[in-house]
Design a protein around this motif. Structure first.
Motif, PDB file in Angstrom:
ATOM      1  N   ARG A  42      76.623 124.787  39.584  1.00  0.00           N
ATOM      2  CA  ARG A  42      77.480 124.248  40.534  1.00  0.00           C
ATOM      3  C   ARG A  42      77.075 123.239  41.481  1.00  0.00           C
ATOM      4  NH1 ARG A  42      78.288 130.026  41.057  1.00  0.00           N
ATOM      5  NH2 ARG A  42      76.783 130.092  42.699  1.00  0.00           N
ATOM      6  N   ALA A  45      77.556 119.942  39.528  1.00  0.00           N
ATOM      7  CA  ALA A  45      78.919 119.409  39.707  1.00  0.00           C
ATOM      8  C   ALA A  45      79.112 118.673  41.067  1.00  0.00           C
ATOM      9  CB  ALA A  45      79.885 120.730  39.556  1.00  0.00           C
ATOM     10  N   TRP A  46      78.872 119.218  41.958  1.00  0.00           N
ATOM     11  CA  TRP A  46      79.139 118.485  43.419  1.00  0.00           C
ATOM     12  C   TRP A  46      78.176 117.179  43.352  1.00  0.00           C
ATOM     13  CZ3 TRP A  46      75.628 117.169  47.035  1.00  0.00           C
ATOM     14  CH2 TRP A  46      74.537 118.206  47.163  1.00  0.00           C
ATOM     15  N   GLN A  47      77.035 117.155  42.739  1.00  0.00           N
ATOM     16  CA  GLN A  47      76.011 116.101  42.941  1.00  0.00           C
ATOM     17  C   GLN A  47      76.546 115.012  41.838  1.00  0.00           C
ATOM     18  OE1 GLN A  47      72.148 117.691  41.606  1.00  0.00           O
ATOM     19  NE2 GLN A  47      71.621 117.860  43.953  1.00  0.00           N
ATOM     20  N   VAL A  49      79.643 114.535  40.954  1.00  0.00           N
ATOM     21  CA  VAL A  49      80.779 113.816  41.750  1.00  0.00           C
ATOM     22  C   VAL A  49      80.486 112.990  42.921  1.00  0.00           C
ATOM     23  CG1 VAL A  49      83.072 114.327  43.089  1.00  0.00           C
ATOM     24  CG2 VAL A  49      82.362 115.642  40.934  1.00  0.00           C
ATOM     25  N   HIS A 151      88.381 112.191  41.866  1.00  0.00           N
ATOM     26  CA  HIS A 151      87.189 112.830  42.115  1.00  0.00           C
ATOM     27  C   HIS A 151      87.098 114.500  42.397  1.00  0.00           C
ATOM     28  CE1 HIS A 151      85.537 108.864  41.963  1.00  0.00           C
ATOM     29  NE2 HIS A 151      84.158 109.329  41.713  1.00  0.00           N
ATOM     30  N   TRP A 155      85.521 117.321  40.193  1.00  0.00           N
ATOM     31  CA  TRP A 155      84.711 118.689  40.721  1.00  0.00           C
ATOM     32  C   TRP A 155      85.447 119.760  40.304  1.00  0.00           C
ATOM     33  CZ3 TRP A 155      86.128 122.551  44.171  1.00  0.00           C
ATOM     34  CH2 TRP A 155      84.867 123.299  44.341  1.00  0.00           C
ATOM     35  N   ARG A 159      83.528 122.631  38.222  1.00  0.00           N
ATOM     36  CA  ARG A 159      83.359 123.744  38.874  1.00  0.00           C
ATOM     37  C   ARG A 159      83.848 125.047  38.386  1.00  0.00           C
ATOM     38  NH1 ARG A 159      82.637 128.127  40.678  1.00  0.00           N
ATOM     39  NH2 ARG A 159      82.164 128.858  42.675  1.00  0.00           N
TER      40      ARG A 159
END
Length: 204
Positions: A42, A45-47, A49, A151, A155, A159
Protein backbone atom coordinates in the motif's frame (compact mmCIF):
# COMPACT_ATOMS: atom_id res chain seq x y z
CA UNK A 1 -13.95 31.45 -21.08
CA UNK A 2 -15.42 30.05 -17.86
CA UNK A 3 -13.62 29.03 -14.71
CA UNK A 4 -12.73 25.65 -16.26
CA UNK A 5 -11.94 24.53 -19.80
CA UNK A 6 -13.79 21.19 -19.72
CA UNK A 7 -12.78 20.23 -23.27
CA UNK A 8 -9.09 20.59 -22.40
CA UNK A 9 -9.64 18.80 -19.08
CA UNK A 10 -11.15 15.76 -20.85
CA UNK A 11 -8.39 15.82 -23.47
CA UNK A 12 -5.64 15.91 -20.83
CA UNK A 13 -7.26 13.18 -18.72
CA UNK A 14 -7.97 10.80 -21.62
CA UNK A 15 -4.54 11.29 -23.21
CA UNK A 16 -2.61 10.72 -19.98
CA UNK A 17 -4.93 7.84 -18.97
CA UNK A 18 -4.12 6.04 -22.22
CA UNK A 19 -0.37 6.74 -21.96
CA UNK A 20 0.03 5.96 -18.23
CA UNK A 21 -2.47 3.06 -18.41
CA UNK A 22 -3.61 2.44 -14.80
CA UNK A 23 -5.08 -0.97 -15.70
CA UNK A 24 -1.91 -2.12 -17.46
CA UNK A 25 0.15 -1.02 -14.46
CA UNK A 26 -1.61 -3.53 -12.18
CA UNK A 27 0.26 -6.74 -13.24
CA UNK A 28 3.61 -4.95 -13.09
CA UNK A 29 2.79 -3.53 -9.65
CA UNK A 30 1.70 -6.98 -8.41
CA UNK A 31 4.88 -8.64 -9.67
CA UNK A 32 7.15 -6.01 -8.12
CA UNK A 33 5.40 -6.07 -4.73
CA UNK A 34 4.85 -9.83 -4.44
CA UNK A 35 6.15 -11.36 -1.22
CA UNK A 36 5.79 -8.09 0.67
CA UNK A 37 3.32 -7.23 3.40
CA UNK A 38 0.04 -5.53 2.50
CA UNK A 39 1.15 -2.40 4.36
CA UNK A 40 4.40 -2.25 2.36
CA UNK A 41 2.52 -2.72 -0.93
CA UNK A 42 0.00 0.00 0.00
CA UNK A 43 2.86 2.34 0.85
CA UNK A 44 4.53 1.51 -2.47
CA UNK A 45 1.30 2.43 -4.30
CA UNK A 46 1.04 5.96 -2.91
CA UNK A 47 4.82 6.51 -3.04
CA UNK A 48 4.89 5.56 -6.74
CA UNK A 49 2.01 7.93 -7.48
CA UNK A 50 3.65 10.71 -5.45
CA UNK A 51 6.97 10.28 -7.30
CA UNK A 52 5.16 10.24 -10.65
CA UNK A 53 3.17 13.37 -9.80
CA UNK A 54 6.32 15.18 -8.63
CA UNK A 55 8.25 14.29 -11.81
CA UNK A 56 5.34 15.20 -14.10
CA UNK A 57 4.83 18.52 -12.28
CA UNK A 58 8.53 19.41 -12.43
CA UNK A 59 8.66 18.75 -16.17
CA UNK A 60 5.39 20.63 -16.68
CA UNK A 61 6.90 23.79 -15.20
CA UNK A 62 10.60 23.43 -16.01
CA UNK A 63 10.85 20.61 -18.58
CA UNK A 64 11.72 22.69 -21.61
CA UNK A 65 14.34 24.66 -19.69
CA UNK A 66 15.89 21.48 -18.23
CA UNK A 67 16.15 19.75 -21.61
CA UNK A 68 17.47 22.89 -23.30
CA UNK A 69 20.10 23.46 -20.59
CA UNK A 70 21.33 19.86 -20.85
CA UNK A 71 21.02 19.87 -24.67
CA UNK A 72 18.74 16.83 -24.54
CA UNK A 73 16.12 16.28 -27.23
CA UNK A 74 12.73 14.71 -26.54
CA UNK A 75 13.57 11.60 -28.64
CA UNK A 76 16.75 11.12 -26.58
CA UNK A 77 14.69 11.25 -23.38
CA UNK A 78 12.24 8.78 -24.88
CA UNK A 79 14.99 6.35 -25.93
CA UNK A 80 16.62 6.51 -22.47
CA UNK A 81 13.30 5.75 -20.78
CA UNK A 82 12.68 2.85 -23.16
CA UNK A 83 16.10 1.30 -22.48
CA UNK A 84 15.62 1.60 -18.72
CA UNK A 85 12.20 -0.08 -18.95
CA UNK A 86 13.70 -2.83 -21.13
CA UNK A 87 16.21 -3.65 -18.38
CA UNK A 88 13.37 -3.93 -15.86
CA UNK A 89 11.38 -6.12 -18.29
CA UNK A 90 14.33 -8.48 -18.75
CA UNK A 91 14.66 -8.86 -14.98
CA UNK A 92 10.97 -9.82 -14.74
CA UNK A 93 11.15 -12.23 -17.68
CA UNK A 94 14.24 -14.04 -16.39
CA UNK A 95 13.05 -14.24 -12.78
CA UNK A 96 15.78 -11.96 -11.45
CA UNK A 97 13.47 -9.31 -10.03
CA UNK A 98 15.01 -9.82 -6.57
CA UNK A 99 18.35 -8.47 -7.83
CA UNK A 100 16.52 -5.49 -9.32
CA UNK A 101 14.85 -4.77 -5.97
CA UNK A 102 18.22 -5.01 -4.21
CA UNK A 103 19.83 -2.64 -6.70
CA UNK A 104 17.15 -0.01 -6.04
CA UNK A 105 17.60 -0.23 -2.28
CA UNK A 106 14.44 -2.30 -1.90
CA UNK A 107 12.08 0.51 -2.88
CA UNK A 108 10.50 -0.29 -6.25
CA UNK A 109 8.05 2.60 -5.74
CA UNK A 110 10.73 5.08 -6.82
CA UNK A 111 12.29 3.10 -9.69
CA UNK A 112 10.88 1.56 -11.81
CA UNK A 113 7.28 2.23 -10.70
CA UNK A 114 7.26 5.98 -10.06
CA UNK A 115 9.60 6.65 -12.96
CA UNK A 116 10.00 5.66 -15.75
CA UNK A 117 6.92 3.41 -15.70
CA UNK A 118 4.29 5.95 -14.57
CA UNK A 119 6.11 9.22 -15.22
CA UNK A 120 7.66 7.99 -18.45
CA UNK A 121 8.78 9.89 -21.54
CA UNK A 122 5.33 9.68 -23.12
CA UNK A 123 3.53 11.18 -20.15
CA UNK A 124 6.22 13.84 -19.67
CA UNK A 125 6.16 14.94 -23.30
CA UNK A 126 2.34 14.95 -23.43
CA UNK A 127 2.15 17.09 -20.27
CA UNK A 128 4.73 19.53 -21.62
CA UNK A 129 2.68 19.93 -24.81
CA UNK A 130 -0.53 20.52 -22.83
CA UNK A 131 1.20 23.13 -20.67
CA UNK A 132 2.02 25.08 -23.84
CA UNK A 133 -1.76 25.53 -24.30
CA UNK A 134 -2.14 27.20 -20.89
CA UNK A 135 -2.90 30.89 -21.33
CA UNK A 136 -5.34 31.65 -18.49
CA UNK A 137 -6.65 30.29 -15.19
CA UNK A 138 -9.30 28.13 -16.91
CA UNK A 139 -6.77 26.21 -19.01
CA UNK A 140 -4.29 26.00 -16.10
CA UNK A 141 -7.00 24.47 -13.89
CA UNK A 142 -8.01 22.05 -16.64
CA UNK A 143 -4.47 20.72 -17.11
CA UNK A 144 -3.92 20.52 -13.34
CA UNK A 145 -7.14 18.63 -12.67
CA UNK A 146 -6.47 16.29 -15.59
CA UNK A 147 -3.06 15.33 -14.21
CA UNK A 148 -4.43 14.90 -10.67
CA UNK A 149 -7.36 12.81 -11.93
CA UNK A 150 -5.12 10.35 -13.77
CA UNK A 151 -2.86 9.96 -10.74
CA UNK A 152 -5.92 9.27 -8.56
CA UNK A 153 -6.87 6.47 -11.00
CA UNK A 154 -3.33 5.09 -10.88
CA UNK A 155 -3.38 4.98 -7.09
CA UNK A 156 -6.81 3.31 -7.02
CA UNK A 157 -5.75 0.67 -9.57
CA UNK A 158 -2.65 -0.30 -7.58
CA UNK A 159 -4.26 0.01 -4.16
CA UNK A 160 -7.22 -2.22 -4.99
CA UNK A 161 -5.12 -4.76 -6.88
CA UNK A 162 -3.76 -6.07 -3.55
CA UNK A 163 -6.74 -8.45 -2.92
CA UNK A 164 -5.92 -10.01 -6.32
CA UNK A 165 -2.39 -10.70 -5.10
CA UNK A 166 -3.73 -12.63 -2.11
CA UNK A 167 -6.14 -14.54 -4.34
CA UNK A 168 -3.76 -15.77 -7.05
CA UNK A 169 -1.07 -17.09 -4.67
CA UNK A 170 2.58 -17.78 -5.56
CA UNK A 171 2.04 -19.64 -8.85
CA UNK A 172 -0.29 -16.90 -10.04
CA UNK A 173 2.27 -14.25 -9.11
CA UNK A 174 4.88 -16.06 -11.23
CA UNK A 175 2.53 -16.05 -14.21
CA UNK A 176 1.65 -12.38 -13.69
CA UNK A 177 5.36 -11.52 -13.41
CA UNK A 178 6.16 -13.13 -16.76
CA UNK A 179 3.17 -11.44 -18.43
CA UNK A 180 4.21 -8.10 -16.90
CA UNK A 181 7.74 -8.58 -18.23
CA UNK A 182 6.42 -9.29 -21.72
CA UNK A 183 4.13 -6.24 -21.69
CA UNK A 184 6.86 -4.01 -20.29
CA UNK A 185 9.37 -5.17 -22.90
CA UNK A 186 6.85 -4.36 -25.65
CA UNK A 187 6.31 -0.86 -24.19
CA UNK A 188 10.09 -0.36 -23.96
CA UNK A 189 10.73 -1.46 -27.55
CA UNK A 190 7.92 0.81 -28.79
CA UNK A 191 9.45 3.79 -26.96
CA UNK A 192 12.87 3.14 -28.48
CA UNK A 193 11.36 2.57 -31.95
CA UNK A 194 9.43 5.86 -31.74
CA UNK A 195 12.60 7.65 -30.64
CA UNK A 196 14.61 6.17 -33.55
CA UNK A 197 11.87 7.23 -35.99
CA UNK A 198 12.02 10.76 -34.56
CA UNK A 199 15.82 10.84 -34.91
CA UNK A 200 15.57 9.69 -38.54
CA UNK A 201 12.91 12.32 -39.21
CA UNK A 202 15.35 14.92 -37.93
CA UNK A 203 13.53 15.83 -34.72
CA UNK A 204 16.48 14.84 -32.52
Amino acid sequence: MGVLDTVLLVEVFVTLFVIMDPVGTVPIFLSLTSGRSAATARRAAWQAVAVSFFVITCFAFFGQQILSYLHISLPALQAAGGLLLLLVALELLTGKEDSMVASTGGNVALVPLGTPLLAGPGAIVATMLFVEQVDDSATFLAVGLGVIGVHACLWAAMRFSLPILRLIRESGVLLVTRIAGLLLSAIAVQLVADAVRAFIAGEG
